[in-house]
Design an enzyme around this catalytic site. Structure first.
Site, PDB file in Angstrom:
ATOM      1  N   GLY A 158      69.383  -1.443 -14.691  1.00 45.13           N
ATOM      2  CA  GLY A 158      69.556  -2.831 -15.138  1.00 45.13           C
ATOM      3  C   GLY A 158      68.208  -3.357 -15.588  1.00 45.13           C
ATOM      4  O   GLY A 158      67.332  -2.585 -15.998  1.00 45.13           O
ATOM      5  N   ARG A 159      68.041  -4.686 -15.461  1.00 43.36           N
ATOM      6  CA  ARG A 159      66.802  -5.307 -15.962  1.00 43.36           C
ATOM      7  C   ARG A 159      65.572  -4.811 -15.211  1.00 43.36           C
ATOM      8  O   ARG A 159      64.553  -4.493 -15.806  1.00 43.36           O
ATOM      9  CB  ARG A 159      66.878  -6.825 -15.815  1.00 43.36           C
ATOM     10  CG  ARG A 159      68.092  -7.439 -16.485  1.00 43.36           C
ATOM     11  CD  ARG A 159      68.175  -8.911 -16.145  1.00 43.36           C
ATOM     12  NE  ARG A 159      69.422  -9.491 -16.573  1.00 43.36           N
ATOM     13  CZ  ARG A 159      70.525  -9.540 -15.810  1.00 43.36           C
ATOM     14  NH1 ARG A 159      70.518  -9.044 -14.592  1.00 43.36           N
ATOM     15  NH2 ARG A 159      71.631 -10.082 -16.279  1.00 43.36           N
ATOM     16  N   SER A 180      73.619   5.446 -13.922  1.00 38.84           N
ATOM     17  CA  SER A 180      74.264   4.138 -13.768  1.00 38.84           C
ATOM     18  C   SER A 180      75.741   4.394 -13.935  1.00 38.84           C
ATOM     19  O   SER A 180      76.122   5.449 -14.450  1.00 38.84           O
ATOM     20  CB  SER A 180      73.845   3.169 -14.881  1.00 38.84           C
ATOM     21  OG  SER A 180      72.549   2.716 -14.684  1.00 38.84           O
ATOM     22  N   ARG A 181      76.572   3.407 -13.562  1.00 46.05           N
ATOM     23  CA  ARG A 181      78.016   3.607 -13.737  1.00 46.05           C
ATOM     24  C   ARG A 181      78.347   3.931 -15.189  1.00 46.05           C
ATOM     25  O   ARG A 181      79.143   4.783 -15.488  1.00 46.05           O
ATOM     26  CB  ARG A 181      78.779   2.367 -13.282  1.00 46.05           C
ATOM     27  CG  ARG A 181      79.345   2.580 -11.889  1.00 46.05           C
ATOM     28  CD  ARG A 181      80.208   1.460 -11.470  1.00 46.05           C
ATOM     29  NE  ARG A 181      79.450   0.205 -11.534  1.00 46.05           N
ATOM     30  CZ  ARG A 181      79.987  -0.983 -11.277  1.00 46.05           C
ATOM     31  NH1 ARG A 181      81.241  -1.083 -10.969  1.00 46.05           N
ATOM     32  NH2 ARG A 181      79.246  -2.067 -11.321  1.00 46.05           N
ATOM     33  N   ARG A 241      68.100  -3.015  -2.093  1.00 44.18           N
ATOM     34  CA  ARG A 241      68.625  -3.472  -0.801  1.00 44.18           C
ATOM     35  C   ARG A 241      68.534  -2.311   0.190  1.00 44.18           C
ATOM     36  O   ARG A 241      68.881  -1.167  -0.137  1.00 44.18           O
ATOM     37  CB  ARG A 241      70.082  -3.925  -0.907  1.00 44.18           C
ATOM     38  CG  ARG A 241      70.278  -5.275  -1.591  1.00 44.18           C
ATOM     39  CD  ARG A 241      69.732  -6.445  -0.760  1.00 44.18           C
ATOM     40  NE  ARG A 241      69.941  -7.739  -1.379  1.00 44.18           N
ATOM     41  CZ  ARG A 241      69.070  -8.350  -2.204  1.00 44.18           C
ATOM     42  NH1 ARG A 241      67.915  -7.775  -2.509  1.00 44.18           N
ATOM     43  NH2 ARG A 241      69.342  -9.549  -2.696  1.00 44.18           N
ATOM     44  N   GLU A 270      66.547  -6.209   8.233  1.00 49.35           N
ATOM     45  CA  GLU A 270      65.292  -6.900   7.957  1.00 49.35           C
ATOM     46  C   GLU A 270      65.205  -8.064   8.922  1.00 49.35           C
ATOM     47  O   GLU A 270      66.217  -8.746   9.104  1.00 49.35           O
ATOM     48  CB  GLU A 270      65.265  -7.421   6.512  1.00 49.35           C
ATOM     49  CG  GLU A 270      65.127  -6.286   5.521  1.00 49.35           C
ATOM     50  CD  GLU A 270      65.133  -6.731   4.059  1.00 49.35           C
ATOM     51  OE1 GLU A 270      65.160  -7.944   3.790  1.00 49.35           O
ATOM     52  OE2 GLU A 270      65.116  -5.849   3.188  1.00 49.35           O
ATOM     53  N   HIS A 289      59.985  -7.045   2.018  1.00 47.75           N
ATOM     54  CA  HIS A 289      60.886  -7.629   1.014  1.00 47.75           C
ATOM     55  C   HIS A 289      60.186  -8.752   0.221  1.00 47.75           C
ATOM     56  O   HIS A 289      60.536  -9.928   0.343  1.00 47.75           O
ATOM     57  CB  HIS A 289      62.169  -8.159   1.676  1.00 47.75           C
ATOM     58  CG  HIS A 289      63.299  -8.315   0.695  1.00 47.75           C
ATOM     59  ND1 HIS A 289      64.616  -8.193   1.042  1.00 47.75           N
ATOM     60  CD2 HIS A 289      63.305  -8.587  -0.639  1.00 47.75           C
ATOM     61  CE1 HIS A 289      65.384  -8.385  -0.027  1.00 47.75           C
ATOM     62  NE2 HIS A 289      64.603  -8.626  -1.065  1.00 47.75           N
ATOM     63  N   GLY A 291      59.626  -8.369  -3.279  1.00 45.28           N
ATOM     64  CA  GLY A 291      59.778  -8.028  -4.704  1.00 45.28           C
ATOM     65  C   GLY A 291      59.609  -9.217  -5.644  1.00 45.28           C
ATOM     66  O   GLY A 291      58.895  -9.140  -6.640  1.00 45.28           O
TER      67      GLY A 291
HETATM   68  C1  DGY Z   1      66.700 -11.046  -4.935  1.00 44.07           C
HETATM   69  O1  DGY Z   1      66.471 -11.971  -5.723  1.00 44.07           O
HETATM   70  O2  DGY Z   1      67.824 -10.564  -4.758  1.00 44.07           O
HETATM   71  C2  DGY Z   1      65.539 -10.533  -4.169  1.00 44.07           C
HETATM   72  O3  DGY Z   1      65.855  -9.500  -3.333  1.00 44.07           O
HETATM   73  C3  DGY Z   1      64.870 -11.673  -3.427  1.00 44.07           C
HETATM   74  O4  DGY Z   1      63.518 -11.480  -3.517  1.00 44.07           O
END
Ligand code: DGY
Length: 329
Positions: A158-159, A180-181, A241, A270, A289, A291
């Site tokens: 994805g992005r 990917s699917r 995730r 988490e 976490h 990101g």
């Molecule tokens: C999201 O936006 O799903 C991220 O995991 C949160 O930082």
């Protein structure tokens, strides 16, 4: 709006979105504590509001939705929404907003950084300094591995997966394969990437980076069976995730040298316990976490999450809507 709508804001999100909502005439209740609300607190407070601005630490379960079916909109401050029972929200015709795109660069940076940090054992080596174990230069010690010309396997193009692939291609001339699917011909062309079966992704990747959503199809997808099919020199990266990999199996795969290393921005559960064996492994780097944790991304997420609510009440639809059927007449 005849009467100001009341929005429950479940955490202290960046000011920019809060100001947008206030300027648009909404009445806000902002949860003042640092911790997320307990389910009972969330239900009790939501009762008196028409809209909810929430995030991944809020459990928007079937039970919550049944008790709060009066909510007119739920706007999630995140790109992922696996904390929300979307099927139930759709059944109750509650639209769900989310914040895609705006945190893709930030998250891809973390995946890219974890890949390099893991390849060069950076977190482990930093800890040796803290423990007073720097010692002398070791001609045969502390050896990592190089990434130039290696193969990057993307699970979920994805992005964010695409931004990670661009970084790896530009910096290290890495060959890009993905699973990917559905194949994504436009992106394939841009990245000179090829779609491969899941088995081939496992067998060929030098670095395998996970960028898919968490769903019933991807939960536990990386487990002993799959790690077993990867190269003993492979690095596994997960910034999507934690529940997409089975942590016990990952620990086993690393301890038995089935794979070489792992870089994780997400774990399950988490937060990860301090005693977790992954935290003391030489070829493992774990982050809490983060990101989307840049000023730019979090401000943009705050403003998109607010715009989803504002536009819903202005036009009847949301710029970033998870469940279009919820708005069908
Ligand atoms: C999201 O936006 O799903 C991220 O995991 C949160 O930082």
């Amino acid at each position: 709006m005849d009467k100001p709508k009341k929005v429950l804001v479940s955490r202290q999100f960046p000011d920019i979105g809060i100001q947008l909502l206030e300027e648009a005439g909404f009445e806000l209740t902002i949860w003042p504590k640092d911790r997320p609300m307990y389910p009972s607190e969330l239900i009790a407070l939501s009762r008196d509001h028409q809209a909810l601005l929430c995030t991944l630490s809020d459990m928007i379960s079937k039970e919550f939705l049944e008790k709060c079916c009066h909510l007119e909109i739920i706007s999630q401050f995140a790109v992922g929404y696996d904390n929300i029972d979307v099927a139930e929200a759709t059944r109750l015709r509650i639209p769900i907003g989310f914040t895609p795109d705006v945190m893709s660069e930030a998250t891809a940076d973390i995946a890219f950084g974890l890949m390099i940090a893991t390849a060069r054992k950076m977190f482990f080596l930093h800890k040796t300094i803290l423990k007073g174990e720097w010692g002398y230069f070791k001609p045969r010690g502390n050896l990592g591995m190089e990434l130039m010309g290696k193969t990057l396997g993307i699970f979920g193009l994805g992005r964010i997966g695409m931004k990670m692939a661009q970084r790896c291609k530009n910096a290290y001339g890495m060959k890009i394969i993905y699973h990917s699917r559905r194949p994504n011909p436009g992106t394939e062309k841009e990245l000179d990437a090829s779609w491969v079966s899941f088995e081939e992704l496992l067998a060929r990747s030098d670095v395998l980076s996970v960028h898919s959503v968490l769903s019933h199809e991807t939960r536990g997808r990386f487990n002993w069976e799959t790690f077993r099919q990867m190269k003993p020199t492979a690095i596994f990266i997960n910034t999507a995730r934690g529940a997409i990999h089975n942590e016990t199996d990952l620990i086993e795969a690393l301890s038995s040298k089935q794979i070489w290393g792992a870089g994780l921005d997400v774990t399950d559960p988490e937060p990860m316990a301090r005693e977790n064996p992954l935290l003391s492994m030489e070829t493992v780097c774990v982050l809490p976490h983060v990101g989307s944790g840049t000023v730019e991304a979090r401000n943009a997420m705050s403003s998109v999450a607010a715009e989803n609510i504002i536009e819903f009440y202005r036009t009847g639809t949301l710029p970033y809507l998870v469940n279009p059927p919820a708005l069908e007449k």
